[in-house]
Design an enzyme around this catalytic site. Structure first.
Site, PDB file in Angstrom:
ATOM      1  N   GLY A  89       0.813  -1.227   0.000  1.00 38.10           N
ATOM      2  CA  GLY A  89       0.000   0.000   0.000  1.00 38.10           C
ATOM      3  C   GLY A  89       0.835   1.261   0.000  1.00 38.10           C
ATOM      4  O   GLY A  89       2.060   1.223   0.132  1.00 38.10           O
ATOM      5  N   GLY A 101       2.507   3.574   1.574  1.00 35.57           N
ATOM      6  CA  GLY A 101       3.039   3.756   2.923  1.00 35.57           C
ATOM      7  C   GLY A 101       3.539   5.167   3.153  1.00 35.57           C
ATOM      8  O   GLY A 101       3.667   5.619   4.286  1.00 35.57           O
ATOM      9  N   ASP A 155       8.332   5.288   8.421  1.00 30.52           N
ATOM     10  CA  ASP A 155       7.889   6.591   8.932  1.00 30.52           C
ATOM     11  C   ASP A 155       7.024   7.413   7.977  1.00 30.52           C
ATOM     12  O   ASP A 155       6.563   8.497   8.346  1.00 30.52           O
ATOM     13  CB  ASP A 155       9.116   7.420   9.353  1.00 30.52           C
ATOM     14  CG  ASP A 155      10.114   7.593   8.217  1.00 30.52           C
ATOM     15  OD1 ASP A 155       9.765   7.262   7.061  1.00 30.52           O
ATOM     16  OD2 ASP A 155      11.240   8.046   8.482  1.00 30.52           O
ATOM     17  N   ASP A 211       4.270  -4.369  -7.151  1.00 31.06           N
ATOM     18  CA  ASP A 211       3.670  -3.134  -6.612  1.00 31.06           C
ATOM     19  C   ASP A 211       4.276  -1.904  -7.264  1.00 31.06           C
ATOM     20  O   ASP A 211       3.774  -0.795  -7.068  1.00 31.06           O
ATOM     21  CB  ASP A 211       3.849  -3.060  -5.087  1.00 31.06           C
ATOM     22  CG  ASP A 211       5.292  -3.260  -4.663  1.00 31.06           C
ATOM     23  OD1 ASP A 211       5.893  -4.273  -5.044  1.00 31.06           O
ATOM     24  OD2 ASP A 211       5.841  -2.395  -3.953  1.00 31.06           O
TER      25      ASP A 211
END
Ligand code: AMP
Ligand code: MG
Length: 535
Positions: A109, A111, A144, A279
């Site tokens: 996904g 991130g 992060d 991805d």
């Protein structure tokens, strides 16, 4: 509104079809989680303290019909670092999965990418705006959600360079520093350091990846898989015949074709993506996710820029078309539940190889100045690639030098002239011995003969070669030099390179320095010869 007058930011028109038509994750909390039965999660960018605009792409500004003065507009900066939302923006992160280095990795996904919304331009083009590095999302896993200047600068400049080279790619609107410090252990060797944080605003007609389909299929969520496929075909493939019975197959075939076309372009300009995980494969056949990518300097089909891939070299230059095929096979498996018949999918995948080979052969023929491939030209191309590995030869400079050789002349068979023409492309001139020179002469004679046999005119050949073989590419050491300067607060090289890359096929005598082969200091320097995924 006339075509010539530009829009202020508040006048941009948004149409966020992806989030309107597809299922949302019902949770609104920005916590890391596994997301089921949804294509995306709503999430807000994290505000930053002290943003500074480093560069923007004037071509992308024009595409969006924004003002040329956007670089001095304080609102522009606030919006494109994620501090402020425009009316019509509704930020979200996409849910996708993927195969990483050949293994199913489950949910990945966005991130650290946050979509702001889709702008519809006056001429009805759709441009999705996406911030990369604007803070954590439900898909950030243990990381992060941030990005640092070095990797953001590389993405910003490379995507715009690729666009001007004619390579299908996602684009970049802006590059800005956030004012925050971000910790990175660049080589994962226990040496974490603070680096300046940055945000790139990426732009593309769609950021959908193979992995968006894969995750739904892996969750056996066929209802939403169908919704996503139907949405994608309607939005991103409007030219297909939507009423056709075999629309899914037509669509898959087109994904195969555009993916093959993209790889042929990579092979033409010497681009190595470095992380061709599923991805990182765009459903539109766009180059996406500029991470540890690199450019071939000396022609080496086995080269990979990615330190994580140094052993297996799965994503080496010469493997890219077969890896793309493997990725397409994963996509075929993901959409299989909508088709329930393996045979037509297999046929399309088999066709990929023939199609790729034909396009590749024609591209190689163009690189040599020929209009199209033939058996003789194919043979020439194969021999040349072999020759380019005998002595360390800069691929980009070699083809530009070759275009300058006259077809009718035999004087090029003198050693001194061969040196004059090709030495700029040789990394180690002392490797050039009599044996190599006679191989090069033999090849040149074959080349000249082949061109004469095919009645190729000098003008056509030179024009075709110089429109196929760029003079200026984003050499790995140039990226590092621009990064080194930017880290000192000097962004001049970012602007210089952005400008040079606008016309990569032109001679640009005033910018000759940016076409030079890799200097010796860059041969083994981190950032020039190899890169990690840390970004
Ligand atoms: P990449 O190798 O850049 O394609 O990233 C693979 C996955 O890791 C994607 O799901 C990214 O969104 C995620 N990712 C990479 N870097 C970060 C980061 N700093 N913070 C959060 N997610 C990240
Ligand atoms: Mg990625």
């Amino acid at each position: 509104m006339t075509q010539s007058s530009t829009l202020c930011l508040d006048e941009l028109v948004f149409d966020n079809r992806f989030i309107r038509e597809l299922p949302a994750d019902p949770l609104l909390k920005n916590s890391r989680r596994q997301v089921k039965k949804a294509c995306f999660s709503y999430v807000q960018p994290t505000p930053v303290s002290d943003p500074v605009l480093v560069a923007l792409s004037s071509e992308m500004i024009d595409e969006l019909n924004l003002s040329k003065d956007s670089d001095t507009d304080p609102q522009f900066l606030q919006v494109f670092v994620g501090n402020q939302l425009l009316n019509g923006m509704k930020p979200y992160a996409m849910c996708y999965g993927g195969h990483q280095f050949g293994n199913w990795a489950g949910q990945l996904g966005d991130g650290r990418a946050i979509n702001l919304g889709d702008v519809i331009t006056e001429n009805n083009k759709r441009w999705s705006l996406q911030l990369k590095g604007a803070g954590p999302t439900p898909y950030s896993r243990t990381a992060d959600g941030l990005a640092v200047l070095r990797s953001s600068l590389r993405e910003f400049l490379c995507s715009e360079a690729m666009y001007h080279l004619g390579v299908p790619t996602t684009r970049a609107l802006s590059l800005a520093l956030t004012g925050e410090k971000v910790v990175r252990d660049m080589f994962y060797d226990g040496h974490p350091e603070y680096e300046p944080g940055a945000v790139v605003c990426r732009v593309a007609p769609s950021f959908t990846r193979f992995g968006n389909f894969q995750i739904l299929s892996a969750q056996n969520d066929i209802e939403n898989l169908k919704k996503l496929v139907d949405h994608t075909i309607k939005t991103d493939f409007p030219h297909l015949d939507h009423s056709a019975q075999d629309i899914y197959l037509q669509w898959f075939k087109e994904v195969c074709t555009t993916t093959a076309d993209m790889i042929v372009h990579w092979m033409r300009v010497g681009f190595v993506h470095g992380v061709m995980n599923t991805d990182n494969m765009s459903i539109l056949g766009l180059t996406i996710d500029y991470g540890p990518y690199g450019w071939l300097e000396n022609y080496d089909p086995d080269w990979t820029p990615n330190t994580t891939d140094a052993n297996g070299r799965r994503y080496r230059f010469s493997s890219q078309s077969q890896i793309a095929l493997w990725n397409l096979l994963q996509l075929a498996e993901a959409i299989y539940p909508l088709i329930n018949d393996t045979k037509p999918l297999e046929e399309i995948l088999q066709h990929y190889n023939d199609y790729y080979q034909q396009q590749y052969n024609d591209m190689m023929a163009n690189k040599l100045g020929f209009e199209q491939s033939s058996e003789a030209v194919e043979e020439l191309a194969i021999q040349l690639l072999q020759l380019l590995t005998v002595v360390e030869t800069d691929m980009t400079l070699f083809y530009r030098a070759l275009s300058k050789i006259e077809l009718e002349e035999s004087i090029y068979m003198q050693d001194s002239l061969l040196h004059e023409f090709f030495e700029p492309a040789w990394y180690q001139p002392d490797q050039v011995d009599g044996n190599y020179l006679s191989q090069l002469k033999a090849w040149l004679q074959n080349y000249q003969k082949c061109a004469r046999d095919l009645k190729l005119s000098e003008e056509d050949r030179k024009n075709r070669m110089n429109n196929t073989n760029p003079k200026y590419v984003f050499r790995n050491y140039l990226a590092q030099q621009a990064i080194d300067k930017a880290l000192e607060g000097d962004y001049s090289m970012v602007h210089e390179l952005l400008n040079v890359f606008r016309k990569p096929y032109d001679e640009q005598p005033e910018n000759e320095i940016f076409s030079a082969k890799r200097p010796e200091w860059a041969r083994h320097r981190a950032g020039c010869s190899m890169l990690s995924c840390s970004s």
